[in-house]
Design a protein around this motif. Structure first.
Motif, PDB file in Angstrom:
ATOM      1  N   VAL A 115      24.038  18.291  60.358  1.00  0.00           N
ATOM      2  CA  VAL A 115      23.690  19.881  60.199  1.00  0.00           C
ATOM      3  C   VAL A 115      22.547  19.758  59.190  1.00  0.00           C
ATOM      4  CG1 VAL A 115      24.235  22.063  59.619  1.00  0.00           C
ATOM      5  CG2 VAL A 115      25.807  20.869  60.765  1.00  0.00           C
ATOM      6  N   ARG A 116      21.408  20.272  59.515  1.00  0.00           N
ATOM      7  CA  ARG A 116      20.220  20.462  58.604  1.00  0.00           C
ATOM      8  C   ARG A 116      20.155  21.877  57.772  1.00  0.00           C
ATOM      9  NH1 ARG A 116      16.875  17.656  62.866  1.00  0.00           N
ATOM     10  NH2 ARG A 116      17.047  15.403  62.342  1.00  0.00           N
ATOM     11  N   ALA A 117      20.210  21.902  56.532  1.00  0.00           N
ATOM     12  CA  ALA A 117      20.045  23.133  55.869  1.00  0.00           C
ATOM     13  C   ALA A 117      18.781  23.502  55.294  1.00  0.00           C
ATOM     14  CB  ALA A 117      21.249  23.136  54.723  1.00  0.00           C
ATOM     15  N   SER A 118      18.189  24.621  55.775  1.00  0.00           N
ATOM     16  CA  SER A 118      16.903  24.719  55.266  1.00  0.00           C
ATOM     17  C   SER A 118      16.695  25.626  53.889  1.00  0.00           C
ATOM     18  CB  SER A 118      16.332  25.944  56.335  1.00  0.00           C
ATOM     19  OG  SER A 118      17.009  27.230  55.945  1.00  0.00           O
ATOM     20  N   GLN A 173      32.122  20.554  73.097  1.00  0.00           N
ATOM     21  CA  GLN A 173      31.217  20.366  74.447  1.00  0.00           C
ATOM     22  C   GLN A 173      30.088  21.480  74.843  1.00  0.00           C
ATOM     23  OE1 GLN A 173      32.225  17.651  75.653  1.00  0.00           O
ATOM     24  NE2 GLN A 173      33.638  17.397  74.164  1.00  0.00           N
ATOM     25  N   LEU A 174      30.098  22.563  74.159  1.00  0.00           N
ATOM     26  CA  LEU A 174      28.816  23.516  74.223  1.00  0.00           C
ATOM     27  C   LEU A 174      27.957  23.735  73.240  1.00  0.00           C
ATOM     28  CD1 LEU A 174      31.483  26.223  75.383  1.00  0.00           C
ATOM     29  CD2 LEU A 174      30.188  24.630  77.004  1.00  0.00           C
ATOM     30  N   ILE A 175      28.082  22.671  72.427  1.00  0.00           N
ATOM     31  CA  ILE A 175      27.076  22.611  71.402  1.00  0.00           C
ATOM     32  C   ILE A 175      25.888  21.359  71.575  1.00  0.00           C
ATOM     33  CG2 ILE A 175      26.660  21.720  68.898  1.00  0.00           C
ATOM     34  CD1 ILE A 175      29.100  23.568  68.280  1.00  0.00           C
ATOM     35  N   LYS A 176      24.826  21.913  71.440  1.00  0.00           N
ATOM     36  CA  LYS A 176      23.570  21.041  71.234  1.00  0.00           C
ATOM     37  C   LYS A 176      23.169  20.521  70.178  1.00  0.00           C
ATOM     38  CE  LYS A 176      23.599  21.094  75.975  1.00  0.00           C
ATOM     39  NZ  LYS A 176      24.167  20.251  76.801  1.00  0.00           N
ATOM     40  N   GLY A 177      23.523  19.330  69.571  1.00  0.00           N
ATOM     41  CA  GLY A 177      22.977  18.817  68.294  1.00  0.00           C
ATOM     42  C   GLY A 177      21.454  18.272  68.209  1.00  0.00           C
ATOM     43  N   PRO A 178      21.088  17.948  67.098  1.00  0.00           N
ATOM     44  CA  PRO A 178      21.533  18.560  65.546  1.00  0.00           C
ATOM     45  C   PRO A 178      21.306  20.025  65.466  1.00  0.00           C
ATOM     46  CG  PRO A 178      19.108  17.653  65.701  1.00  0.00           C
ATOM     47  CD  PRO A 178      19.698  17.430  67.033  1.00  0.00           C
ATOM     48  N   LEU A 179      22.225  20.445  64.672  1.00  0.00           N
ATOM     49  CA  LEU A 179      22.168  21.723  64.280  1.00  0.00           C
ATOM     50  C   LEU A 179      21.407  22.266  62.936  1.00  0.00           C
ATOM     51  CD1 LEU A 179      25.853  22.301  64.740  1.00  0.00           C
ATOM     52  CD2 LEU A 179      24.153  22.952  66.458  1.00  0.00           C
ATOM     53  N   THR A 180      20.749  23.568  62.887  1.00  0.00           N
ATOM     54  CA  THR A 180      20.121  23.847  61.577  1.00  0.00           C
ATOM     55  C   THR A 180      20.861  25.094  60.949  1.00  0.00           C
ATOM     56  OG1 THR A 180      18.029  23.139  62.572  1.00  0.00           O
ATOM     57  CG2 THR A 180      17.928  24.318  60.853  1.00  0.00           C
ATOM     58  N   TYR A 240      19.054  36.732  56.960  1.00  0.00           N
ATOM     59  CA  TYR A 240      20.433  36.901  57.420  1.00  0.00           C
ATOM     60  C   TYR A 240      20.627  35.383  57.756  1.00  0.00           C
ATOM     61  CZ  TYR A 240      21.003  42.020  57.826  1.00  0.00           C
ATOM     62  OH  TYR A 240      20.975  43.237  57.701  1.00  0.00           O
ATOM     63  N   PRO A 241      21.852  34.834  57.074  1.00  0.00           N
ATOM     64  CA  PRO A 241      22.273  33.347  57.749  1.00  0.00           C
ATOM     65  C   PRO A 241      22.339  32.988  59.078  1.00  0.00           C
ATOM     66  CG  PRO A 241      23.948  34.233  56.592  1.00  0.00           C
ATOM     67  CD  PRO A 241      23.040  35.578  56.592  1.00  0.00           C
ATOM     68  N   CYS A 242      22.315  31.918  59.631  1.00  0.00           N
ATOM     69  CA  CYS A 242      22.714  31.659  60.979  1.00  0.00           C
ATOM     70  C   CYS A 242      22.657  30.074  61.067  1.00  0.00           C
ATOM     71  CB  CYS A 242      21.648  32.348  62.130  1.00  0.00           C
ATOM     72  SG  CYS A 242      19.751  31.983  61.648  1.00  0.00           S
ATOM     73  N   LEU A 243      23.372  29.805  61.959  1.00  0.00           N
ATOM     74  CA  LEU A 243      23.528  28.172  62.453  1.00  0.00           C
ATOM     75  C   LEU A 243      22.838  28.183  64.012  1.00  0.00           C
ATOM     76  CD1 LEU A 243      24.515  25.516  61.247  1.00  0.00           C
ATOM     77  CD2 LEU A 243      26.821  25.979  62.757  1.00  0.00           C
ATOM     78  N   VAL A 244      21.946  27.279  63.947  1.00  0.00           N
ATOM     79  CA  VAL A 244      21.017  27.245  65.372  1.00  0.00           C
ATOM     80  C   VAL A 244      21.168  25.827  65.932  1.00  0.00           C
ATOM     81  CG1 VAL A 244      18.750  27.701  66.112  1.00  0.00           C
ATOM     82  CG2 VAL A 244      19.617  28.973  64.229  1.00  0.00           C
ATOM     83  N   ASP A 245      21.294  25.712  67.431  1.00  0.00           N
ATOM     84  CA  ASP A 245      21.545  24.591  67.763  1.00  0.00           C
ATOM     85  C   ASP A 245      20.126  24.087  68.133  1.00  0.00           C
ATOM     86  OD1 ASP A 245      20.583  25.734  70.310  1.00  0.00           O
ATOM     87  OD2 ASP A 245      22.750  25.619  71.345  1.00  0.00           O
ATOM     88  N   ALA A 246      20.142  22.872  68.926  1.00  0.00           N
ATOM     89  CA  ALA A 246      18.881  22.056  69.137  1.00  0.00           C
ATOM     90  C   ALA A 246      18.090  22.677  70.192  1.00  0.00           C
ATOM     91  CB  ALA A 246      19.302  20.746  69.687  1.00  0.00           C
ATOM     92  N   GLU A 340      36.316  14.220  62.744  1.00  0.00           N
ATOM     93  CA  GLU A 340      35.189  13.377  62.656  1.00  0.00           C
ATOM     94  C   GLU A 340      34.184  13.765  61.332  1.00  0.00           C
ATOM     95  OE1 GLU A 340      32.830  13.085  66.218  1.00  0.00           O
ATOM     96  OE2 GLU A 340      34.416  12.107  67.187  1.00  0.00           O
ATOM     97  N   GLN A 341      33.779  13.211  60.344  1.00  0.00           N
ATOM     98  CA  GLN A 341      33.086  13.744  59.501  1.00  0.00           C
ATOM     99  C   GLN A 341      31.631  14.188  59.944  1.00  0.00           C
ATOM    100  OE1 GLN A 341      32.641   9.939  57.143  1.00  0.00           O
ATOM    101  NE2 GLN A 341      33.854  10.814  55.556  1.00  0.00           N
ATOM    102  N   VAL A 342      31.214  15.168  59.244  1.00  0.00           N
ATOM    103  CA  VAL A 342      29.878  15.897  59.459  1.00  0.00           C
ATOM    104  C   VAL A 342      28.911  15.902  58.112  1.00  0.00           C
ATOM    105  CG1 VAL A 342      28.510  17.995  60.340  1.00  0.00           C
ATOM    106  CG2 VAL A 342      30.674  17.077  61.592  1.00  0.00           C
ATOM    107  N   ARG A 343      27.758  15.413  58.410  1.00  0.00           N
ATOM    108  CA  ARG A 343      26.779  15.431  57.063  1.00  0.00           C
ATOM    109  C   ARG A 343      26.208  16.748  57.333  1.00  0.00           C
ATOM    110  NH1 ARG A 343      23.059  11.067  57.033  1.00  0.00           N
ATOM    111  NH2 ARG A 343      23.117  11.282  59.453  1.00  0.00           N
ATOM    112  N   VAL A 344      25.897  17.451  56.019  1.00  0.00           N
ATOM    113  CA  VAL A 344      24.991  18.465  55.981  1.00  0.00           C
ATOM    114  C   VAL A 344      23.829  17.900  54.934  1.00  0.00           C
ATOM    115  CG1 VAL A 344      24.431  20.810  55.318  1.00  0.00           C
ATOM    116  CG2 VAL A 344      26.697  20.134  56.195  1.00  0.00           C
TER     117      VAL A 344
END
Length: 372
Positions: A115-118, A173-180, A240-246, A340-344
């Motif tokens: 996950v990339r944080a802006s 399964q419905l997520i396309k990474g990386p996420l932002t 507003y905050p949001c999590l966006v897929d690839a 599973e570990q996830v890095r931000v």
């Protein structure tokens, strides 16, 4: 010192030593832009006693992890002593009955999710913690219904009606990474909320506010209740905050809703878990620890009760086990869930947070055995 008035200054922090002033009965800290935003809200609406107790505890999240680690070390020492003296048999039986969770480290994962944080989230909702949880069982009976009910309860309790933190769960399964993890203006952010059509964020909020007001009038209450109470958390925000897929699709709009695109369903086996907060990073971690524990508890309950996949009523699950169809593929009881570990990371790829780290999940260690 019996009273203190330091209102309308440029204070950024309140010293913890104030909590050691036994005679301090009245204190006015209003008008200061404190770094601890929860404390800033408290000084504007809480009594002096509550503020001092908050300072004594070290503030939200502070001290909690350290005390949990110390508690874990203490239990480890006691366990070793019992083992050395030959009294550890009962302890080992208790350990064997604990829920199991195995941590898969980033270095062991061939395709870890990132996950990339802006930079913009810093001023809106700065803290986010994520992980992947594999091996959940939601298909039998009312497992999915209990899973969704559990989230609602956590939002009410540990998340303090979403004011401290917000949980979002997605079908991996419905997520396309990386996420932002990003921010977008209210009239630019578009999402397909759970159970609704695609809509702009500002229109969704307006719609929800109208629904809340209508509900309030129907029930003849003075204040808005139910899930609409957290709408005010975005008041006055330019973005507003949001999590966006690839693919550029908004899959989460905290603290309001998830997207229909990544909705958890009965056949979901692997989850992407997300906790966001404007309070502290430790708050996110504490909530995530509890979320993983609750999912593990639900998973065991589902497997032990062996519900029929056709069960419709919640009561079916509580009235005893149902015979399984022999062809059903059942997960063994002692098979651990895998976290599973996830890095931000920031936009330059520098690590901001890794979950779960070695010090995470210690707050629930009395009920959970973590294989690292």
């Amino acid at each position: 010192l019996q009273s203190l008035d330091v209102a309308n200054n440029r204070l950024r922090e309140l010293p913890a030593a104030l909590a050691d002033c036994p005679r301090l009965k009245e204190a006015n800290f209003r008008g200061n832009q404190l770094k601890d935003k929860r404390l800033e809200k408290m000084v504007n609406g809480c009594q002096t006693k509550a503020i001092l107790e908050y300072l004594r505890a070290g503030g939200r999240g502070k001290g909690k992890a350290e005390s949990a680690r110390e508690e874990a070390r203490k239990k480890k020492r006691e366990k070793q002593q019992k083992k050395d003296s030959g009294d550890g048999e009962q302890e080992e039986l208790e350990e064997a009955s604990k829920l199991l969770v195995k941590v898969l480290h980033v270095s062991e994962n061939p395709a870890p999710l990132v996950v990339r944080a802006s930079p913009g989230v810093k001023d809106v909702r700065p803290f986010i913690v994520c992980c992947v949880l594999k091996g959940v069982s939601l298909k039998p009976g009312n497992a999915l219904k209990r899973f969704l009910s559990m989230q609602t309860k956590l939002h009410e309790d540990i998340c303090e009606k979403r004011t401290a933190a917000t949980i979002a769960t997605h079908d991996l399964q419905l997520i396309k990474g990386p996420l932002t993890y990003d921010v977008q203006p209210p009239d630019g952010l578009k999402i397909t909320p759970l159970g609704r059509k695609e809509i702009k964020a500002k229109d969704l909020l307006r719609q929800l506010q109208l629904e809340a007001e209508e509900q309030r009038k129907q029930k003849k209450r003075q204040n808005v209740s139910g899930l609409h109470k957290y709408l005010q958390l975005l008041d006055g925000k330019d973005n507003y905050p949001c999590l966006v897929d690839a693919e550029g699709v908004v899959i989460s709009f905290p603290p309001i809703t998830n997207s229909e695109k990544t909705k958890v369903r009965k056949d979901t086996r692997d989850l992407f878990l997300e906790v966001t907060s404007d309070t502290s990073l430790q708050t996110c971690k504490d909530v995530m620890d509890t979320l993983i524990l609750k999912i593990a508890e639900l998973n065991r309950f589902t497997l032990e009760n062996k519900e029929d996949s056709g069960s419709d009523n919640e009561s079916d699950a509580l009235c005893g086990p149902v015979n399984l169809n022999p062809s059903q593929n059942v997960q063994p009881m002692n098979l651990p869930l895998v976290v599973e570990q996830v890095r931000v990371v920031d936009t330059d790829g520098n690590l901001k947070v890794l979950y779960p780290s070695k010090t995470d999940l210690t707050t629930v260690s009395s009920l959970l055995t973590v294989i690292r």
